[in-house]
Design a protein around this motif. Structure first.
Motif, mmCIF file in Angstrom:
data_model
loop_
_atom_site.group_PDB
_atom_site.id
_atom_site.type_symbol
_atom_site.label_atom_id
_atom_site.label_comp_id
_atom_site.label_asym_id
_atom_site.label_seq_id
_atom_site.Cartn_x
_atom_site.Cartn_y
_atom_site.Cartn_z
ATOM 1 N N GLU A 175 0.803 -1.218 0.000
ATOM 2 C CA GLU A 175 0.000 0.000 0.000
ATOM 3 C C GLU A 175 0.840 1.274 0.000
ATOM 4 O OE1 GLU A 175 -3.912 0.070 1.873
ATOM 5 O OE2 GLU A 175 -3.460 -1.928 2.672
ATOM 6 N N GLU A 176 2.115 1.171 0.333
ATOM 7 C CA GLU A 176 2.971 2.342 0.121
ATOM 8 C C GLU A 176 3.073 2.623 -1.379
ATOM 9 O OE1 GLU A 176 7.572 3.929 0.575
ATOM 10 O OE2 GLU A 176 6.896 2.264 1.847
ATOM 11 N N GLY A 177 3.265 1.555 -2.168
ATOM 12 C CA GLY A 177 3.289 1.737 -3.622
ATOM 13 C C GLY A 177 1.956 2.201 -4.165
ATOM 14 N N VAL A 178 0.880 1.676 -3.588
ATOM 15 C CA VAL A 178 -0.463 2.068 -4.025
ATOM 16 C C VAL A 178 -0.677 3.560 -3.836
ATOM 17 C CG1 VAL A 178 -2.914 1.924 -3.405
ATOM 18 C CG2 VAL A 178 -1.597 -0.170 -3.738
ATOM 19 N N ILE A 179 -0.359 4.059 -2.659
ATOM 20 C CA ILE A 179 -0.665 5.466 -2.405
ATOM 21 C C ILE A 179 0.262 6.393 -3.184
ATOM 22 C CG2 ILE A 179 0.773 5.905 -0.354
ATOM 23 C CD1 ILE A 179 -1.834 7.284 0.798
ATOM 24 N N ARG A 180 1.480 5.935 -3.475
ATOM 25 C CA ARG A 180 2.349 6.740 -4.349
ATOM 26 C C ARG A 180 1.717 6.875 -5.735
ATOM 27 N NH1 ARG A 180 7.425 8.089 -2.806
ATOM 28 N NH2 ARG A 180 8.241 7.158 -0.867
ATOM 29 N N ALA A 181 1.241 5.744 -6.286
ATOM 30 C CA ALA A 181 0.602 5.783 -7.599
ATOM 31 C C ALA A 181 -0.692 6.587 -7.554
ATOM 32 C CB ALA A 181 0.325 4.356 -8.083
ATOM 33 N N ALA A 182 -1.473 6.392 -6.484
ATOM 34 C CA ALA A 182 -2.733 7.123 -6.363
ATOM 35 C C ALA A 182 -2.502 8.627 -6.282
ATOM 36 C CB ALA A 182 -3.495 6.639 -5.129
ATOM 37 N N THR A 183 -1.432 9.027 -5.603
ATOM 38 C CA THR A 183 -1.125 10.458 -5.496
ATOM 39 C C THR A 183 -0.801 11.056 -6.864
ATOM 40 O OG1 THR A 183 -0.283 10.143 -3.253
ATOM 41 C CG2 THR A 183 0.380 12.155 -4.377
ATOM 42 N N ARG A 184 -0.126 10.276 -7.688
ATOM 43 C CA ARG A 184 0.212 10.761 -9.031
ATOM 44 C C ARG A 184 -1.011 10.798 -9.951
ATOM 45 N NH1 ARG A 184 4.592 7.139 -8.169
ATOM 46 N NH2 ARG A 184 3.632 5.595 -9.564
ATOM 47 N N LEU A 185 -1.950 9.867 -9.750
ATOM 48 C CA LEU A 185 -3.033 9.680 -10.711
ATOM 49 C C LEU A 185 -4.380 10.266 -10.279
ATOM 50 C CD1 LEU A 185 -2.262 5.944 -11.583
ATOM 51 C CD2 LEU A 185 -1.841 7.932 -13.050
ATOM 52 N N ALA A 186 -4.531 10.562 -9.003
ATOM 53 C CA ALA A 186 -5.842 10.958 -8.487
ATOM 54 C C ALA A 186 -6.360 12.239 -9.137
ATOM 55 C CB ALA A 186 -5.778 11.138 -6.975
ATOM 56 N N GLN A 187 -7.641 12.208 -9.498
ATOM 57 C CA GLN A 187 -8.345 13.365 -10.029
ATOM 58 C C GLN A 187 -9.297 13.888 -8.948
ATOM 59 O OE1 GLN A 187 -7.659 14.526 -13.206
ATOM 60 N NE2 GLN A 187 -6.060 12.944 -13.092
ATOM 61 N N PRO A 188 -9.805 15.103 -9.119
ATOM 62 C CA PRO A 188 -10.733 15.644 -8.115
ATOM 63 C C PRO A 188 -11.892 14.709 -7.785
ATOM 64 C CG PRO A 188 -10.068 17.386 -9.614
ATOM 65 C CD PRO A 188 -9.475 16.124 -10.158
#
Length: 232
Positions: A90-103
């Motif tokens: 989940e550290e990798g998950v949240i790194r990717a999510a931070t890069r990809l997340a939209q409003p």
């Protein structure tokens, strides 16, 4: 609740049993008799058997030769290894999510936290527990990687059994404050801060456990599925 006149599909039955396990309505170690489940859902035990094997593949049910199926009962060592695996993945998950997340993703995550708060206010612990896991699964879905999403879903499900067995009475495991902090880090686009917050959050979950023994009592199948309409 509307009456259901047709038998449930296999996917619906799987969903009901899965939810009952991860929400804590079925305790770790609970026996899942095929005949009993067939009566609960109004179907033959031959339809129940492959569903139990599917749940066993998801690591939340164990099938013992000559004894039958049981809700999985994780050991102390498994509790530790599952949490460690979650921290790594989940550290990798949240790194990717931070890069990809939209409003829209941020709004969706905040909506889940709001629903969880509402469930806790209503003292609906099962619903709150389910939403806690859903928050982490939704983070994984933001990555767009189906394999990662499946891995997180399995780990979250297994961790739900750990929490059911070992959580201290005064603790709530995953905290709403922790989830809100994760969302804030993602919204700010701070990948390193988000990763640090995730490690801290999951370590807090681990620290909320009393690994000296389990606290759950067995519940009857009828109680776990009391919300279902019985087919005629």
């Amino acid at each position: 609740m509307t009456s259901k006149t047709e038998p449930m599909t296999d996917d619906e039955i799987h969903h009901e049993i899965f939810d009952a396990i991860v929400e804590g309505r079925l305790s770790p170690g609970e026996k899942l008799g095929q005949d009993d489940l067939g009566k609960v859902f109004g179907v033959s035990k031959t339809r129940i058997r492959p569903i139990l094997h599917r749940l066993a593949d998801q690591k939340i049910v164990v099938i013992e030769p000559m004894r039958g199926a049981f809700v999985a009962r994780p050991s102390v060592e498994e509790a530790r290894t599952v949490n460690a695996a979650r921290q790594i993945i989940e550290e990798g998950v949240i790194r990717a999510a931070t890069r990809l997340a939209q409003p829209r993703h941020i709004r969706m995550l905040r909506d889940i936290v709001a629903e969880e708060q509402s469930a806790r206010d209503r003292r609906n612990g099962a619903r709150a527990h389910r939403l806690t896991g859903e928050f982490h699964c939704e983070l994984a879905r933001i990555t767009g990687n189906d394999v990662v999403s499946e891995m997180v879903r399995e780990l979250v499900s297994r961790d739900s059994l750990v929490v059911a067995l070992y959580q201290r009475p005064a603790s709530s495991g995953c905290s709403l404050g922790g989830h809100a902090d994760l969302i804030d880090k993602i919204a700010a686009g701070d990948e390193n801060a988000a990763a640090h917050a995730m490690r801290h959050h999951l370590q807090d979950v681990m620290d909320s456990l009393d690994l000296g023994g389990d606290r759950r009592k067995s519940q009857a199948l009828a109680t776990a599925f009391a919300h279902l309409e019985r087919p005629d």
